[in-house]
Design an enzyme around this catalytic site. Structure first.
Site, PDB file in Angstrom:
ATOM      1  N   CYS A 112       9.192  -7.685  -1.750  1.00  0.00           N
ATOM      2  CA  CYS A 112       9.273  -7.991  -0.316  1.00  0.00           C
ATOM      3  C   CYS A 112       8.668  -9.348   0.032  1.00  0.00           C
ATOM      4  CB  CYS A 112       8.580  -6.905   0.497  1.00  0.00           C
ATOM      5  SG  CYS A 112       9.176  -5.263   0.086  1.00  0.00           S
ATOM      6  N   HIS A 237       6.417  -9.206   7.411  1.00  0.00           N
ATOM      7  CA  HIS A 237       7.342  -8.338   6.674  1.00  0.00           C
ATOM      8  C   HIS A 237       7.465  -7.026   7.440  1.00  0.00           C
ATOM      9  CE1 HIS A 237       9.298  -5.935   3.793  1.00  0.00           C
ATOM     10  NE2 HIS A 237       8.234  -5.324   3.341  1.00  0.00           N
ATOM     11  N   ASN A 267      13.122  -1.285   6.502  1.00  0.00           N
ATOM     12  CA  ASN A 267      12.546  -2.247   5.563  1.00  0.00           C
ATOM     13  C   ASN A 267      13.630  -2.667   4.574  1.00  0.00           C
ATOM     14  OD1 ASN A 267      11.250  -3.538   3.473  1.00  0.00           O
ATOM     15  ND2 ASN A 267       9.709  -1.964   3.137  1.00  0.00           N
TER      16      ASN A 267
END
Ligand code: UT7
Length: 312
Positions: A112, A237, A267
């Site tokens: 990520c 994020h 996500n």
């Protein structure tokens, strides 16, 4: 001259999967998912739509936004943990499809945090004057490594792509500072198992992230002699709204000064920060001269942040 962002773009697959849809396949509720994570829905790519396809659509948008021809790109960096194949890389597939005939190409694997790693790598090439234009893409098709019977993870994930063209900007603008980090001893907290499924120790990753995100955000701002009060806009994020809020509160900035796309995209790993950035730019939430902070964390474990003075 500094290195900064000349244009942004993103792509999200059409197919929407809501929390209610997930109630039908695992033991969960819309209420649990929304209250614990902030997620209401996510986008899932079609079977035959892979990471290189999504990367291509996002990259095309970013090139258009930057008003730069693919032939003027010198390097393509694609951050992904879900490439179509281990090799050739997604970046090579993209180089061919865009007709970026003068570009070198490689993938970046930092989960990520991948887009931040890619961006900071691009900055080095631009500042060293090795290259003029670097295309950085964050893309993931997490749906292909999702265990759709594991309620601990499947409710969190989605697919998508975001991109940025990095090049020279005027003095005082662009990427002013950054921090990249890793702790490989914690690899088992978030990894891809032998069945190719994403496995996560959610509680441990959560604890790590609520500490790391605010810490890295403050660090990149202090590195340039400024204070957290100077931050105009935060792009974290998009893993869990509770983690994002921890970073926002530590910086002491208003709710509408933080990019939030988790509600509709979940996500989507490497794509999360560049999608949030691209949407924020398109919605006019980032203005010339704003000090923005990008901050992420992910499998590895890895983390990274960058402070950017917006504009060319
Ligand atoms: O980009 C990758 C990085 N990943 C992340 O940032 C994720 C970080 N972690 C998190 O966001 C959170 O830890 C989760 C969202 C994964 C979990 O939230 P939590 O508040 O930490 O819940 P928990 O793990 O403490 O679980 C609480 C309860 C458990 O039941 P018991 O043991 O208390 O009976 C879980 O089994 O919630 C249960 N649970 C669920 N219930 C309904 C876990 N997943 C679900 C679910 N639906 N989908």
């Amino acid at each position: 001259m500094g290195a900064g962002i000349l244009g942004v773009g993103h792509y999200a697959p059409e197919h929407v999967v809501t929390n209610k849809d997930l109630e039908k396949i695992v033991d969960t509720t819309d209420e649990w998912i929304a209250s614990r994570t902030g997620i209401e829905e996510r986008r899932i790519a079609k079977e035959d739509e892979d990471s290189s396809d999504m990367a291509f659509y996002a990259a095309e948008n970013a090139l258009k936004d930057a008003n730069i021809d693919a032939k003027d790109i010198d390097l393509i960096l694609v951050a992904t943990v879900t490439p179509d194949t281990p090799f050739p890389s997604v970046s090579c597939m993209l180089q061919d499809r865009l007709g970026a005939e003068h570009a070198a190409a490689m993938d970046v694997s930092a989960a990520c945090t991948g887009f931040v790693y890619g961006l900071v790598t691009a900055q080095q090439f631009i500042e060293a004057k090795t290259y003029k234009h670097v295309l950085v893409v964050g893309v993931d098709k997490l749906s292909k490594i999702t265990d759709w019977s594991d309620r601990n993870t499947c409710v969190l994930l989605g697919d998508g792509a975001g991109a940025a063209v990095v090049g020279e900007v005027s003095e005082g603008k662009g990427i002013l500072s950054s921090e990249l980090g890793s702790n490989g001893s914690r690899g088992s907290d978030l990894f891809q198992d032998k069945k190719n499924h994403l496995v996560m120790n959610g509680r441990e990753v959560f604890k790590f992230a609520v500490r790391q995100m605010p810490e890295s955000s403050v660090k990149v701002v202090e590195k340039i002699g400024l204070n957290k009060e100077d931050v105009d806009y935060l792009i974290p994020h998009q893993a869990n709204i509770r983690i994002m809020e921890a970073a926002r509160e530590r910086l002491g900035i208003a709710e509408d000064k933080m990019a939030e796309t988790i509600r509709k995209y979940g996500n989507n790993s490497s794509a999360s920060i560049p999608i949030a950035l691209s949407e924020s730019v398109k919605q006019g939430k980032i203005k010339d001269n704003d000090l923005i902070v990008l901050v992420g964390f992910g499998g590895g474990l890895t983390w990274g942040a960058a402070a950017i003075r917006w504009g060319k």
